[in-house]
Design an enzyme around this catalytic site. Structure first.
Site, PDB file in Angstrom:
ATOM      1  N   HIS A 181       0.909  -0.774   0.321  1.00  7.96           N
ATOM      2  CA  HIS A 181       0.204   0.194   0.554  1.00  7.96           C
ATOM      3  C   HIS A 181       0.770   1.126   0.331  1.00  7.96           C
ATOM      4  O   HIS A 181       0.287   2.253  -0.746  1.00  7.96           O
ATOM      5  CB  HIS A 181      -1.023  -0.076   1.339  1.00  7.96           C
ATOM      6  CG  HIS A 181      -2.437  -0.542   0.881  1.00  7.96           C
ATOM      7  ND1 HIS A 181      -2.565  -1.990   0.872  1.00  7.96           N
ATOM      8  CD2 HIS A 181      -3.376  -0.367  -0.152  1.00  7.96           C
ATOM      9  CE1 HIS A 181      -3.231  -2.096   0.714  1.00  7.96           C
ATOM     10  NE2 HIS A 181      -4.064  -1.609   0.342  1.00  7.96           N
ATOM     11  N   GLU A 223       7.917   0.394 -46.785  1.00  8.58           N
ATOM     12  CA  GLU A 223       8.766   0.512 -46.222  1.00  8.58           C
ATOM     13  C   GLU A 223      10.955  -0.267 -46.639  1.00  8.58           C
ATOM     14  O   GLU A 223      11.922   0.360 -46.685  1.00  8.58           O
ATOM     15  CB  GLU A 223       9.604   0.015 -45.423  1.00  8.58           C
ATOM     16  CG  GLU A 223       9.179  -1.529 -44.823  1.00  8.58           C
ATOM     17  CD  GLU A 223       9.117  -2.011 -42.961  1.00  8.58           C
ATOM     18  OE1 GLU A 223       9.856  -1.641 -42.082  1.00  8.58           O
ATOM     19  OE2 GLU A 223       8.525  -3.197 -43.555  1.00  8.58           O
ATOM     20  N   ASP A 250      12.392   1.998 -41.936  1.00 12.16           N
ATOM     21  CA  ASP A 250      13.821   0.907 -43.031  1.00 12.16           C
ATOM     22  C   ASP A 250      13.484   1.907 -44.605  1.00 12.16           C
ATOM     23  O   ASP A 250      14.986   1.558 -45.551  1.00 12.16           O
ATOM     24  CB  ASP A 250      12.784  -0.125 -42.679  1.00 12.16           C
ATOM     25  CG  ASP A 250      13.559  -1.768 -42.050  1.00 12.16           C
ATOM     26  OD1 ASP A 250      14.151  -1.698 -41.608  1.00 12.16           O
ATOM     27  OD2 ASP A 250      12.480  -2.016 -41.270  1.00 12.16           O
ATOM     28  N   CYS A 288       4.245   5.323 -40.211  1.00 17.15           N
ATOM     29  CA  CYS A 288       4.550   4.519 -38.494  1.00 17.15           C
ATOM     30  C   CYS A 288       6.239   4.879 -38.487  1.00 17.15           C
ATOM     31  O   CYS A 288       6.627   3.967 -37.422  1.00 17.15           O
ATOM     32  CB  CYS A 288       3.894   3.701 -38.881  1.00 17.15           C
ATOM     33  SG  CYS A 288       4.975   1.939 -39.224  1.00 17.15           S
TER      34      CYS A 288
HETATM   35  C1  PEP Z   1       9.741   1.065 -40.074  1.00 18.96           C
HETATM   36  O1  PEP Z   1      10.686   0.639 -40.471  1.00 18.96           O
HETATM   37  O2  PEP Z   1       9.432   2.675 -40.165  1.00 18.96           O
HETATM   38  C2  PEP Z   1       9.036   0.777 -38.301  1.00 18.96           C
HETATM   39  C3  PEP Z   1       8.421   1.574 -38.184  1.00 18.96           C
HETATM   40  O3  PEP Z   1       9.338  -0.477 -39.042  1.00 18.96           O
HETATM   41  P1  PEP Z   1      10.409  -0.893 -37.370  1.00 18.96           P
HETATM   42  O4  PEP Z   1      10.992   0.354 -37.018  1.00 18.96           O
HETATM   43  O5  PEP Z   1       9.375  -1.682 -36.770  1.00 18.96           O
HETATM   44  O6  PEP Z   1      11.000  -1.853 -38.349  1.00 18.96           O
HETATM   45 MG    MG Z   2      10.476  -1.787 -40.508  1.00 17.87          MG
END
Ligand code: PEP
Ligand code: MG
Length: 540
Positions: free
Chosen positions: A188, A430, A454, A501
């Protein structure tokens, strides 16, 4: 400087002077009493006083933390009146004709041991509650109303362990943070520290033998690191970290719940990249619009064996259900290159980044791929799910993956297992090849997500892991932006959505360019979401 390691149980960073709280100073007196009944009355008076103290702590905790967290002090009141506990103390006084302090101490040890011997971690932590009520009784017998904790100024407290009552008193005493030798994340004290927002690190072995009062100390409640007499560089780093945290708190207050929209009304999605259910708290805290990239390979990386279909299903379902209708894009296993997964036993290669990775592994080992697709499809029945294939370079790879996906769907239908029949299929862009033929690829899938990490590595022919080449690793290279622009154009020409991403998506200075290029979503690490939202909302 000396670095100690513990377990961070309450997030945050504290810098200050060390104060040592040594609870073991008072030894327990042991003597024979002439009149045990009088001694029992003395104990009962102390019990009443302790009950009042806990009632006061309860009232304070409701005001300063929350009713839920204050409940522990109600539980302590119940424990103080527990028949077994009270009878144990009274019968020791009566039968052994000893003083109340001694009887309480023996009973506390006995009851605490019962809890410590339990298997369940939560129950184990209850031993500290026994110590808490017993210490409170001892303090009341001694005529002290409450625990006395006073320091010269705001300090970081070091102690062997802390009971909930002690932790509650710390809040009032301008404590910057605390470190203990013992304790557990379920205690706690840890729970209260989190509720009070006091950074805390526990389980620091032999702590008290390594420190002295008034030393300067930095504690990192995120990592569990403790720096004694930190050097200037560490001090500067940690001060910077505190500033970033403060800025983030301001952003949270200002921007949580606000739309990702420019001043002229253009809206995009800001989603989160995660590597498993453990990241969900940060995703919710930072108000993500969904999961733009679930790097599923981390489920494999953390395991000694390939995770079973059920293990994967549970992880995907947890994420999907938690996101409650917001889209969760699960990228299928992206192994190889820098991500070596021992349980897959891949053969060593001269040039792994150009070798057996991503979709290539899944197509050549369809059994592994099928288990994952089975798990994702089953989980898709629980919310908004999409599948994303990594490291695509050709239309043929998509065709081959689709054949396997259809096989898995057919087997689920045959077994009457529900899944989302309209589940979307997307791919990572990528590789330069994928960007250059994005017009063809867009005709095959429902969405694109550009992996700039990538894409940069393969376009500039620079190993993203090689520190020595970092000065050549220029993600702002014109070639990258040309490929991104071409990909976005192809996606929109074919009526599909496109996100980014890779790390580039998290750079607030680039958001205007991505917006002008027409990107629909940026998926970034959770802490990067609100700074992006702030920038976006300031743009015309
Ligand atoms: C990328 O390659 O930009 C990606 C998002 O994948 P990772 O970084 O997992 O290779
Ligand atoms: Mg990648």
């Amino acid at each position: 400087m000396l670095l100690l390691k513990g377990k961070g149980v309450s997030a945050g960073i504290a810098i200050g002077q060390l104060a040592i709280y040594n609870q073991s100073l008072n030894s327990i007196p042991h003597y024979i009493v002439a009149n045990p009944e009088e001694e029992i009355q003395r104990f009962q008076k102390a019990q009443q006083a302790a009950l009042e103290n806990f009632q006061q702590l309860y009232t304070t905790a409701i005001k300063e933390v929350s009713e839920e967290n204050a409940n522990i002090f109600e539980v302590h009141q119940m424990m103080l009146e527990d028949c077994d506990y009270v009878e144990a103390i009274e019968s020791i006084i009566r039968l052994q004709k000893v003083n109340a302090e001694f009887a309480i101490n023996i009973t506390a040890k006995k009851f605490a041991k019962i809890f410590t011997d339990m298997e369940d971690e939560y129950m184990k932590a209850r031993a500290s509650d026994i110590h808490d009520i017993s210490n409170s009784l001892l303090a009341c017998l001694d005529g002290k109303k409450t625990i006395q904790l006073s320091f010269n100024g705001p300090s970081v407290l070091a102690a062997t362990d802390l009971t909930p009552s002690e932790t509650m008193h710390l809040a009032k005493g301008k404590i910057l943070g605390f470190i203990t030798e013992h304790g557990s994340a379920n205690s706690h004290s840890a729970i209260l520290a989190r509720a009070l927002g006091i950074p805390a690190v526990i389980g620091v072995r032999k702590l008290l033998s390594k420190i002295s009062a008034n030393m300067t100390v930095v504690i990192d409640g995120f990592t569990g690191d403790i720096y004694l007499n930190p050097d200037e560089k560490t001090l500067a780093n940690m001060t910077q970290k505190i500033e970033t945290l403060k800025y983030h708190q301001t952003l949270l207050k200002e921007l949580k719940g606000q739309p990702n929209i420019t001043m002229s009304g253009k809206e995009i999605k800001l989603a989160a990249n995660i590597s498993g259910p453990q990241d969900l708290a940060a995703v919710l805290e930072n108000d993500a619009d969904g999961i733009g990239l679930f790097r599923s390979e981390f489920l494999y990386l953390e395991n000694k064996k390939i995770p079973t279909e059920d293990e994967q299903f549970t992880a995907y379902k947890t994420v999907i259900e938690t996101m409650a209708g917001k889209q969760v894009i699960i990228r299928t296993l992206d192994v190889g290159a820098d991500k070596n997964i021992p349980c897959l036993k891949l053969l060593p290669e001269d040039n792994p980044a150009m070798g057996f990775r991503g979709i290539r592994v899944c197509l050549m080992q369809p059994e592994i791929f099928k288990i994952q697709l089975h798990a994702i499809l089953r989980a898709s029945a629980f919310g908004n799910t999409a599948i994303m294939l990594p490291f695509i370079t050709s239309v043929d790879e998509i065709h081959a993956a689709k054949i396997i996906l259809e096989e898995v769907k057919t087997s689920l239908r045959q077994d009457n297992i529900p899944f989302d029949e309209n589940i979307k299929l997307g791919i990572m862009i990528e590789t330069p090849a994928a960007a250059l033929i994005s017009d063809d690829l867009a005709k095959e899938v429902d969405f694109f997500s550009i992996g700039t990490n990538d894409l940069t590595q393969y376009t500039l022919a620079i190993d993203r892991q090689n520190q020595n080449l970092s000065s050549f690793f220029n993600p702002h290279h014109k070639a990258i932006f040309k490929l991104i622009a071409q990909t976005i154009e192809s996606a929109h020409k074919n009526g599909i959505l496109v996100g980014i991403c890779g790390e580039l998506g998290g750079d607030p200075d680039l958001i205007k360019i991505f917006l002008d290029l027409g990107v629909d979503e940026l998926s970034v690490s959770p802490p990067a979401i609100l700074p992006l939202r702030k920038k976006l909302r300031s743009l015309e």
